[in-house]
Structures are given as structure tokens and as C-alpha cells.
Design a protein around this motif. Structure first.
Motif, PDB file in Angstrom:
ATOM      1  N   ASP A  92       9.221   7.856   2.290  1.00 48.69           N
ATOM      2  CA  ASP A  92       8.522   6.842   2.981  1.00 48.69           C
ATOM      3  C   ASP A  92       8.055   5.532   2.520  1.00 48.69           C
ATOM      4  O   ASP A  92       7.628   4.299   3.112  1.00 48.69           O
ATOM      5  N   ARG A  93       8.533   5.295   1.148  1.00 48.88           N
ATOM      6  CA  ARG A  93       8.458   4.051   0.505  1.00 48.88           C
ATOM      7  C   ARG A  93       9.649   3.118   0.471  1.00 48.88           C
ATOM      8  O   ARG A  93      10.173   2.623  -0.604  1.00 48.88           O
ATOM      9  N   ASN A 105       6.940  11.425  -6.087  1.00 48.96           N
ATOM     10  CA  ASN A 105       5.999  10.880  -5.460  1.00 48.96           C
ATOM     11  C   ASN A 105       4.915  10.250  -6.630  1.00 48.96           C
ATOM     12  O   ASN A 105       4.382   9.352  -6.116  1.00 48.96           O
ATOM     13  N   ASN A 154       0.914  -1.112   0.025  1.00 47.91           N
ATOM     14  CA  ASN A 154      -0.175  -0.042   0.304  1.00 47.91           C
ATOM     15  C   ASN A 154       0.914   1.207   0.171  1.00 47.91           C
ATOM     16  O   ASN A 154       2.138   1.485   0.711  1.00 47.91           O
ATOM     17  N   GLN A 155       0.408   2.112  -0.957  1.00 43.33           N
ATOM     18  CA  GLN A 155       1.451   3.400  -1.144  1.00 43.33           C
ATOM     19  C   GLN A 155       1.428   4.305   0.093  1.00 43.33           C
ATOM     20  O   GLN A 155       0.207   4.673   0.392  1.00 43.33           O
ATOM     21  N   LYS A 156       2.302   4.781   0.419  1.00 42.05           N
ATOM     22  CA  LYS A 156       2.400   6.048   1.226  1.00 42.05           C
ATOM     23  C   LYS A 156       2.501   7.158   0.444  1.00 42.05           C
ATOM     24  O   LYS A 156       2.797   7.009  -0.729  1.00 42.05           O
ATOM     25  N   SER A 157       1.864   8.341   0.899  1.00 41.73           N
ATOM     26  CA  SER A 157       1.989   9.534   0.297  1.00 41.73           C
ATOM     27  C   SER A 157       3.179  10.111  -0.245  1.00 41.73           C
ATOM     28  O   SER A 157       3.237  10.778  -1.190  1.00 41.73           O
ATOM     29  N   GLU A 158       4.280   9.920   0.608  1.00 45.36           N
ATOM     30  CA  GLU A 158       5.660  10.644   0.237  1.00 45.36           C
ATOM     31  C   GLU A 158       6.504   9.508  -0.299  1.00 45.36           C
ATOM     32  O   GLU A 158       6.617   8.525   0.323  1.00 45.36           O
ATOM     33  N   TYR A 183      11.278  -0.143   1.506  1.00 43.73           N
ATOM     34  CA  TYR A 183      10.718  -1.425   2.149  1.00 43.73           C
ATOM     35  C   TYR A 183      11.927  -2.430   2.271  1.00 43.73           C
ATOM     36  O   TYR A 183      12.969  -2.512   1.469  1.00 43.73           O
ATOM     37  N   LYS A 187      16.312   5.248   6.097  1.00 45.10           N
ATOM     38  CA  LYS A 187      15.249   6.102   6.378  1.00 45.10           C
ATOM     39  C   LYS A 187      15.576   7.461   6.790  1.00 45.10           C
ATOM     40  O   LYS A 187      14.870   8.503   5.923  1.00 45.10           O
TER      41      LYS A 187
END
Length: 340
Positions: free
Chosen positions: A54-55, A109, A47-51, A57, A90
């Protein structure tokens, strides 16, 4: 009026008895991988984070198998492993995100949906283009080798550059991206480079990786520079040495002087904004994108320094600002204007 490289290209084809239209495109050995690899399907991404920051993984099974598949195609036996502790990365990604202007973050984004840190990648970074259910390219992920990014930006860029030259006790090449040699300048530049690959494919500026034969003659930003991914008409005219430029060699044979220094002189007559940009068509675009942002937006530098017996000579400085970079400057200026 045509540029000198364009005229030389035209003349060289006449001399060789063929035309660009007669060129036989090579098979794209990555086409099936790019189209069908499970790790490159958009609906398999978390599920995609907005920014984009934050992606980040952990390396999951599908993304791992995608790396193994491409290594098999390339004949590489090394097996990448995922970085377990992502907290430091991160933090550094968040710092880089804060340094990027809003239009750049907005573009990232939109297009960058996953970052995977690994070891034993075989290069600093690798881009994967994600596809929707119809097989269309819609976004991208990037793999980054954490082991190669724990040095300052100048050190990283210098180390990469010197994988193409034979070691020499007298002569050396140094790259300067940042006067402070900060750790984040290396990470920032490689992210920009990989984002450039995603921009090229998703925005349609270059032929898709899934095409059985990638014909660059149909794309205006490669006109007169590339016919296929790996053949440039420059080779038949004023730059026959281009095909010998190879990075990430374990035992390079090209001497830094005079051969290496001469290569940089050749770059000034081309659309190649770096030596790495001269290796293939995709990296011509990606390096131009990275350098455009690095130099013109972030106000940093791209400087190649030739060192000899304690003396230094700048042999390449911000080539994206020169005439050879004009076409790309205009493209990226328009691209960012549309993201405002």
C-alpha cells in the motif's frame, strides 16, 4: 581451503607487485547525494501504511528532485516523469504481495517504505536509501520505470540482457524467469532486486552509499570478489573481460558469439549469479538476493539460453544453487529465519 578464485586473486596481486591493501579506493561521486538529498530523508515520507503493498505514491517534488540530482551526477539529460494513473500498478503489486510468503512480506514491510512509478528513468529500477535525523540508513524507496515493465518477465529479462550485446542475425540470448512469461514475474524480480539493495545497506552487509570511499574489503560477503564498487580482483586473474560488461548501452559492441557465450562460462567460477551481477559490487548482492527468493523461495527458475540457427542450449541454470552462491544462500537463509 581457499577457493580457486581466491587463490588466483592472491597470485595476481603478487604478480602485479601490489597487495589488496595497497589498492587506492576511488572517490564515491554519489556520497553527498546519498547523504543530503531531501528526497532521501525518512521524515519526508508520507504517513506509513502497515503493508508495503500500500506504499505506492505519486512522484512528489522531493522524490523528483532526487532523480534529477542523480541524473546530473551521471551526466544524463533525460528528465523522468511520474506515472499519473497508478491503479493498474497497485493491482499488480497486490497480486505480487499475495504470492510472497509471510517472512518476505515482513522484511519488505520493515524496509520498503515507498514505491514510485515513473517514465524515462534510464533503467528498470533505482533504489534510494532513506536516513534518519542522525544520517543513519533506516529504510529505502524504489523507483520503477513503468514503460519497461509492460512486458512478460522473460521478455523484460531478455531485453535487459541484450543491451550488453551487439545484435546478431544468427545468435541470440534468451532469459527465462517463468515458463508462462507472466507480466508480474518481471515486476516481482525487479522489486526483489531493489529490495536486495536496501537489505545490503540498511542491514550493514555492504558499505553505505554515503561513504566518501566505499571499501568492500571490510565486508565478508565481498571478500576476494570486490575491492571497490567497480573493481574486482578477478580482472587481474581469470576474468579480465569483466570490466567490459556494460548494460543499457545504446550501441553495444560485444558480439554474442563467441565473446558473449564465453562470458557465461566464466560466471560459473565466480560468486556472480548472473551477468548483471558482474557489473558492480552492489548488483552482485542485489542479484543474489533476487535470485535466492525467485528460485529457492518462489520455486521459479533463472535460465540463460543460447540460441543459434533454431537450436537452443542452456548455458546457465539457477546459479544461486551452485557453489558460487553458497555464501549468499547461507546469509539469506539466516536473514529470513530471523523474520519468522
Amino acid at each position: 581451503m581457499k577457493s580457486i578464485p581466491s587463490l588466483l586473486t592472491f597470485v595476481s596481486f603478487l604478480f602485479l607487485g601490489c597487495s589488496p591493501k595497497d589498492f587506492n579506493l576511488p572517490e564515491n561521486t554519489y556520497a553527498t547525494w546519498a547523504k543530503t538529498s531531501p528526497g532521501l530523508q525518512f521524515d519526508t515520507i508520507p504517513n506509513q501504511k502497515s503493508e508495503w503493498k500500500d506504499r505506492i505514491y505519486p512522484l512528489d517534488a522531493k522524490r523528483f528532485n532526487t532523480l534529477v540530482e542523480i541524473n546530473q551526477i551521471d551526466g544524463i539529460e533525460d528528465i523522468p516523469t511520474g506515472t499519473k494513473d497508478l491503479s493498474l500498478w497497485k493491482k499488480r503489486i497486490a497480486e505480487i504481495h499475495s504470492s510472497f510468503p509471510s517472512p518476505l512480506n515482513k522484511l519488505a514491510n520493515e524496509l520498503l517504505v515507498g514505491i514510485y512509478f515513473v517514465s524515462n528513468l534510464g533503467s528498470t529500477g533505482l533504489t534510494g536509501i532513506l536516513r534518519d535525523k542522525n544520517g543513519n540508513p533506516v529504510a529505502g524507496i524504489i523507483y520503477l520505470d513503468a514503460d519497461l515493465l509492460n512486458v512478460g518477465g522473460n521478455d523484460w529479462a531478455t531485453n535487459r540482457e541484450n543491451t550488453t550485446f551487439k545484435k546478431d542475425p544468427i545468435y541470440s540470448i534468451k532469459i527465462q524467469l517463468d515458463p508462462t512469461n507472466s507480466l508480474n514475474s518481471a515486476l516481482s524480480f525487479i522489486i526483489l532486486h531493489e529490495l536486495g539493495h536496501i537489505v545490503a545497506i540498511v542491514k550493514g552487509y555492504a558499505p553505505d552509499y554515503s561513504e566518501p570511499k566505499r571499501d568492500f574489503r571490510k565486508y565478508p560477503y565481498f571478500e576476494g570478489v570486490w575491492l571497490s564498487e567497480t573493481y574486482s580482483p578477478y580482472e587481474g586473474s581469470f576474468f579480465p573481460e569483466r570490466s567490459n560488461i556494460k548494460f543499457y548501452q545504446k550501441n553495444p559492441t560485444t558480439p554474442i558469439f563467441p565473446d558473449g557465450k564465453f562470458l557465461y562460462k566464466k560466471l560459473t567460477n565466480t560468486q556472480f549469479v548472473s551477468l548483471y551481477a558482474a557489473t558492480n559490487a552492489d548488483d552482485t548482492f542485489a542479484e543474489a538476493f533476487a535470485q535466492y527468493v525467485h528460485v529457492l523461495i518462489l520455486k521459479k527458475e533463472y535460465k540463460v539460453i543460447f540460441q543459434s540457427k533454431g537450436e537452443e542450449e542452456v548455458i546457465l541454470l539457477n546459479p544461486i544453487q551452485k557453489e558460487g552462491g553458497r555464501k549468499f544462500r547461507e546469509l539469506f537463509q539466516d536473514l529470513f529465519a530471523k523474520t519468522l
